[in-house]
Write a protein that holds these residues in place. Structure first.
Motif, mmCIF file in Angstrom:
data_model
loop_
_atom_site.group_PDB
_atom_site.id
_atom_site.type_symbol
_atom_site.label_atom_id
_atom_site.label_comp_id
_atom_site.label_asym_id
_atom_site.label_seq_id
_atom_site.Cartn_x
_atom_site.Cartn_y
_atom_site.Cartn_z
ATOM 1 N N ASP A 100 10.849 48.423 107.930
ATOM 2 C CA ASP A 100 12.027 48.572 107.075
ATOM 3 C C ASP A 100 12.864 49.716 107.621
ATOM 4 N N GLY A 126 9.939 42.038 107.429
ATOM 5 C CA GLY A 126 10.827 43.083 106.952
ATOM 6 C C GLY A 126 12.205 42.506 106.719
ATOM 7 N N ALA A 146 16.046 45.145 109.852
ATOM 8 C CA ALA A 146 14.998 46.163 109.873
ATOM 9 C C ALA A 146 14.687 46.599 111.288
#
Lengths: 659, 234, 236
Positions: free
Chosen positions: C209, C36, C40
């Protein structure tokens, strides 16, 4: 009710002084990141200077005030910033802490040198001639009123400075991010200087205001500051309003304790120790910190080789034997502490050198050992020496409890507070009974210590005790070397280097920390018992916080990570001092200054002298010449104060990657 | 016109070369995006451009003049402004005091505040709050406002979008585009392309210290990045 | 039974939700990737799993046992070990002693010295055994952190960017090491920016995310996932 109001006025007056001094401390700390242990000593020097000018030389009061507050104090602050703490910017927090402790110790020695402590120096209060004001039930003298007005003015002035001027904004910005200040075209060095000057002025103001109401004594005045520290800690060393509130709490507590504490033999010390106790509590009330990563520079902790350790131990015993053989009985008392104080210094090696816990109360632990031996070892039984070690270790474990919550400056403050509580209260207590056991301390004076018995023979001569102390130091040195080579020693070093990593590998912090505090307190306790035996009679003063500072400083100068620290400290602390005094009898005061001066030089040699000496020998052996690569220019000034060099970016990048 | 130009720039960390001859230009009035995975050398490229990391080879040209190895302060005076990764603000100062800190650059407090609040009205509403209590997006706006107070010719932005919600990032980049339209050469480093592609005029992809792709941000770039970031299971 | 089960973990920091109801599982003998964008919340998730940070909500179980309220040391004794993105080596100890401290805290302390020698050999670090860990290059230091985590013989290993600073051939060797660790039955969770390595060695990949898991599946599934493409490349 009148009494209540009167004590309230006295309390608030003292509180006003603490607030002024404490706010100076907070100001320097937030702007420069240096927690100045010598802040109070600066106030003390100002009080003495003011006495000298006004009472000593008879200058008019306003002139004396102006000279001290507007010339001497700023000059001192500027000097401290330029000569000491500016260059120390790149050092770790621990080294900077040691430098301020050195300054504290040095200033006390200097003041005692210049102003003979045996001469009383009364200072008149301000407006002494005017009749006190009556406010309802309370009476306020003009001096008290003035003090409170000054505190309010300081509060208002600081608020305006910090929140309404660009200089103030820059000072606060410097705390947040020095580099960003430079990028904005600002000057963090200027902000630091302003903070040092102003901080010193506030300390001076507080010192002058409080001096007329207490005895003008260097150590007493410097340590009045414990109360100001407590106020600052109430403000988490950041908030000025909370610092003022903390000052009010401390000032009133002291005053009401004086007024309402029942009169008996056990409690007067409690009043004196109250600020330190409050400091202790305020520190403990700090929020639990998160596990620390490896953010600070740690000193070295080399693994001692067995061969070198054996040589060192043999050298210690040999030195002890030779000294015992050649010195007369009087000199034996003078030079005896080489090995016993060496043990106290050695106790710093596992604690501060390996585990990174800075404690300022090791000499107090030695005092505990001495007291236990004095009372239990009167007939020279060996088990009493074991008891001295055990009781000191127990006291050490007690200190470890706050250490679980505190680190760095806060731990140093907490241990200093602990030492002050012992000095002012516990050590001054008359004997008392707990659960039917009579516990005696210094019996409010001095205690006699006898030597132990060996095979029916009493080791009582100075020579015998010297050899005994040397043997003990040698054994303890070997034990510390063995510790460093053991699993436990590795864990202590690991714990200091990264608590987070150590914990996530399954290591317990509690046991390790308590054990290292107990162990080193035990070593110090042994040292204290031997020290007492050699001196034959000791008082609580010999184990006070102020007496312990030079031992700590010399140990740091030697290098806390090296097992030779014990021998080095004993020799360097006792040897040159007494030699110089013997050669030039007038130099006694000068030599008292030496540990402080040497500690200030720490910026040059953060790892201590022993590693530097060893490296020097190695270089000589290899015939190489060493070049000092490190620059004295703080990193944000690279490219400004000195030309930008191609390798600088890499150094920076490494520093950032490593941070 | 190319305000900033890197020609064959090489640079090293710890003796290990991380930039192997990077060519890159940033033109006035344009947003140039420099993309690539972590460790590709993007931040180092920006730091070389701002003079805070030495180039071991190649040249840095500023307005056509050689500025290789120039002191970071000289570059700052010449109008190069780096907003480093993270938030370039003082968290314990109020918004107003954060702006006040820029008055050393020759403009008055009123001018700076007027410009900043006109561009970012939200800052005017929280002028008395400590910067540390602002949301991440507001902090970046403040950092941008601080950066613009110096009237830069070149604005170097490092990972403006880090940790921010897409909507906030989109609004920030609208402002960045606006700043570029006023004639500033903007060079943006982003690890993830989503944020910046909407406003970038030119893009370059840096992989292991080399420019692997350059051109207009279009479908070719998306394919390139998709292969680069998500690859395919070997 | 899953070695690690994270469910509904939420962490807030200064008003921002750094983690927002994150679920994650890792099984023995499998390598689970966690990728990510920067920020994140990957490292924060590791802090929560290893006990350095208390989540505001959610639970963490190791081998079916709820450890949410346990401290880091207790979790380590349940077989968890980790590395750190910002290196946390014991800088004043030699490389060998770094591993030794860990091995002596592990389940088999009597053979610690021999196990460490074998481990140094397996990682190819013999030549650095006596160097102080504080003086290593970044790549070597990360490898030593991996070795230190392996020295406690973990059943669950969390690796935070272990391959950063490695070059091509080194990454190949590291991939082989990871496979052999998993083959021993250890559950591995790998946070790594080198997506090539992740796609190469992982059995399963989770994409984080803005504090949320936006996709999970095999590397092939994840690399085709629309939400992942949008997070990485923007929705066009």
């Amino acid at each position: 009710m009148d009494g209540f109001a009167a004590f309230g006025i006295v309390g608030l007056t003292t509180a006003a002084v603490y607030a002024v001094i404490g706010s100076g401390l907070v100001l320097t700390y937030v702007t420069t990141g240096v927690f100045n242990f010598a802040h109070g000593a600066a106030g003390m020097m100002a009080a003495f200077a003011y006495w000298q000018l006004s009472a000593g030389w008879g200058w008019p009061v306003p002139v004396a005030l102006a000279v001290v507050l507007l010339v001497l104090a700023p000059a001192f602050g500027l000097l401290a910033e330029r000569a000491l703490f500016g260059p120390a910017q790149r050092l770790g927090q621990a080294e900077r802490l040691v430098m301020t402790v050195a300054l504290l110790s040095g200033l006390i020695a200097l003041a005692r040198w210049v102003w003979d402590p045996n001469v009383p120096r009364p200072l008149p209060t301000f407006f002494a001639g005017r009749a006190p004001l009556r406010l309802g039930p309370a009476t306020v003298t003009w001096h008290q009123g003035l003090t409170m007005v000054v505190a309010v003015a300081v509060a208002a002035g600081l608020w305006v400075l910090l929140h309404r001027t660009r200089t103030g904004a820059e000072m606060r910005a410097t705390v947040d991010d020095r580099t960003l200040v430079v990028l904005a075209g600002g000057d963090p060095v200027r902000a630091s200087r302003a903070a040092w000057i102003l901080g010193t002025q506030l300390a001076a103001l507080g010192g002058i205001l409080i001096a007329p109401t207490v005895t003008l004594d260097a150590a007493q005045l410097s340590l009045l500051i414990v109360s100001a520290y407590t106020a600052a800690v109430f403000g988490r060393l950041r908030s000025l309003p909370l610092t003022f509130l903390g000052a009010a709490v401390v000032g009133c507590t002291e005053s009401y304790l004086t007024g309402y504490l029942p009169q008996n033999a056990y409690l007067p010390g409690l009043r004196l120790a109250a600020p330190a106790l409050l400091l202790f509590l305020a520190l403990l009330a700090f929020p639990h910190r998160r596990l620390r990563g490896s953010d600070e520079r740690a000193g070295r902790a080399p693994v001692p080789a067995w061969r070198g350790t054996a040589l060192l131990a043999a050298a210690i015993v040999a030195a002890g034997t030779v000294l015992a053989a050649v010195l007369g009985e009087g000199d034996l008392v003078t030079y005896g502490p080489v090995f016993s104080l060496g043990l106290v210094a050695l106790s710093y090696v596992p604690l501060a050198g390996y585990a990174g816990q800075i404690s300022l109360c090791q000499l107090s632990m030695a005092g505990v050992g001495a007291v236990v031996w004095a009372h239990l070892g009167a007939d020279g039984a060996w088990w009493a020496l074991g008891a001295a070690v055990a009781v000191a270790a127990l006291a050490g474990a007690l200190v470890a409890l706050p250490a679980l919550r505190l680190s760095g400056v806060y731990l140093a403050l907490g241990t200093a507070a602990f030492a002050v509580v012992l000095d002012r209260w516990i050590f001054t207590l008359p004997s008392f009974e707990v659960l039917g056991v009579r516990i005696a301390l210094f019996d409010q004076g001095s205690v006699e210590l006898a030597g132990p018995r060996l095979f029916g023979h009493r080791l009582d001569g100075g020579a015998e005790l010297m050899v005994l102390a040397a043997v003990c130091l040698a054994l303890a040195t070997v034990a510390v070397a063995a510790l460093r080579r053991s699993r436990y020693g590795r864990r202590l070093v690991a714990l200091r280097d990264s608590e987070a990593a150590y914990a996530t590998l399954g290591g317990g912090l509690l046991v390790a920390k308590v054990a290292v505090f107990a162990l080193s307190a035990g070593i110090a306790g042994l040292g204290g018992a031997l020290y007492g035996m050699q001196l034959r009679s000791v008082t609580a003063d010999q184990f006070s916080l102020v007496a312990g500072l030079p031992v700590f400083l010399v140990a740091v100068i030697g290098g806390l990570g090296a097992i030779g620290c014990g021998l080095f400290t004993g020799t360097a602390y006792i040897g040159p001092v007494n030699l110089l005094v013997a050669l030039a009898p007038g130099s006694q005061n000068l030599v008292a200054l030496l540990p402080g001066l040497a500690g200030l030089g720490l910026a040059r040699n953060p790892d201590g002298l022993i590693p530097a000496m060893r490296a020097g020998v190695r270089r000589l052996a290899q015939g190489l010449t060493a070049r000092r690569g490190e620059s004295e220019v703080p990193v944000e000034w690279w490219g400004v104060r000195r030309p930008w060099r191609p390798e600088d970016g890499e150094v920076l990048a490494r520093g950032i990657a490593g941070s | 016109m190319n305000v900033l130009e890197l020609r064959g720039v090489r640079a090293a960390h710890d003796g290990i070369t991380v930039l192997h001859g990077v060519d890159l230009t940033a033109a006035a009035g344009r947003v140039t995006a420099l993309l690539g995975p972590n460790g590709a050398g993007k931040t180092t490229t920006l730091r070389v451009a701002a003079g805070v990391h030495p180039a071991s080879g190649g040249r840095v040209l500023l307005g056509g003049r050689d500025a290789t190895g120039a002191d970071p302060r000289a570059l700052a005076r010449a109008g190069v402004r780096l907003i480093p990764e993270g938030r370039g603000v003082f968290p314990n100062l109020t918004v107003r005091d954060n702006l006040l800190m820029m008055t050393r650059t020759g403009r008055t407090r009123e001018e700076i505040e007027e410009a900043a609040f006109a561009r970012f009205p939200v800052l005017a509403r929280c002028a008395a709050r400590h910067a540390g209590t602002l949301s991440g997006g507001e902090q970046q706006m403040l950092a941008l406002a601080r950066g613009l107070a110096t009237d830069p010719a070149v604005l170097l932005l490092d990972e403006l979008s880090m940790g921010l919600a897409p909507l906030v990032v989109a609004r920030l980049y609208e402002q960045v585009a606006e700043i570029a339209r006023q004639g500033v050469a903007v060079l943006v480093v982003e690890q993830f392309a989503a944020a910046v592609l909407g406003v970038a005029d030119r893009a370059a992809v840096l992989v292991r210290g080399r420019v692997a792709w350059r051109g207009r941000p279009d479908d070719g770039l998306r394919a390139e990045l998709s292969a680069l970031y998500l690859g395919s299971p070997r | 039974m899953a070695s690690l089960e994270v469910s509904g973990v939420t962490v807030s920091y200064g008003g921002n939700r750094v983690l927002d109801g994150v679920d994650l599982t890792a099984g023995p003998g499998r390598i689970t990737g966690l990728i990510g964008p920067n920020g994140a919340g990957k490292s924060t998730l590791f802090d929560v799993v290893s006990g350095l940070r208390r989540p505001a909500a959610g639970r963490v179980s190791l081998d079916g046992r709820d450890v949410t309220r346990l401290g880091p040391a207790r979790r380590a004794r349940h077989g968890l070990a980790r590395t750190f993105q910002r290196l946390e080596l014991f800088g004043r100890l030699s490389v060998r002693d770094n591993l030794l401290v860990a091995a002596e805290l592990g389940p088999d302390r009597r053979h610690a010295a021999r196990a460490v020698t074998a481990l140094l050999d397996r990682l190819g670090l013999e030549h650095l055994a006596d160097s102080p860990a504080g003086a290593l290059s970044t790549g070597a230091a990360r490898l030593v952190e991996v070795g230190r985590a392996l020295a406690v013989r973990p059943r669950l290993l969390l690796l935070d960017e272990p391959a950063a600073g490695q070059d091509g051939p080194e990454t190949e060797r590291f991939a082989a090491l990871l496979r052999s660790v998993a083959a021993d039955g250890t559950a591995v969770v790998l946070v790594e920016h080198d997506t090539g390595l992740v796609m190469d060695v992982c059995d399963e990949v989770h994409v984080l995310d803005l504090g949320k898991v936006i996709a999970a599946g095999t590397p092939a599934q994840v690399s085709r996932d629309a939400a992942v493409l949008a997070a990485y490349l923007g929705d066009a």
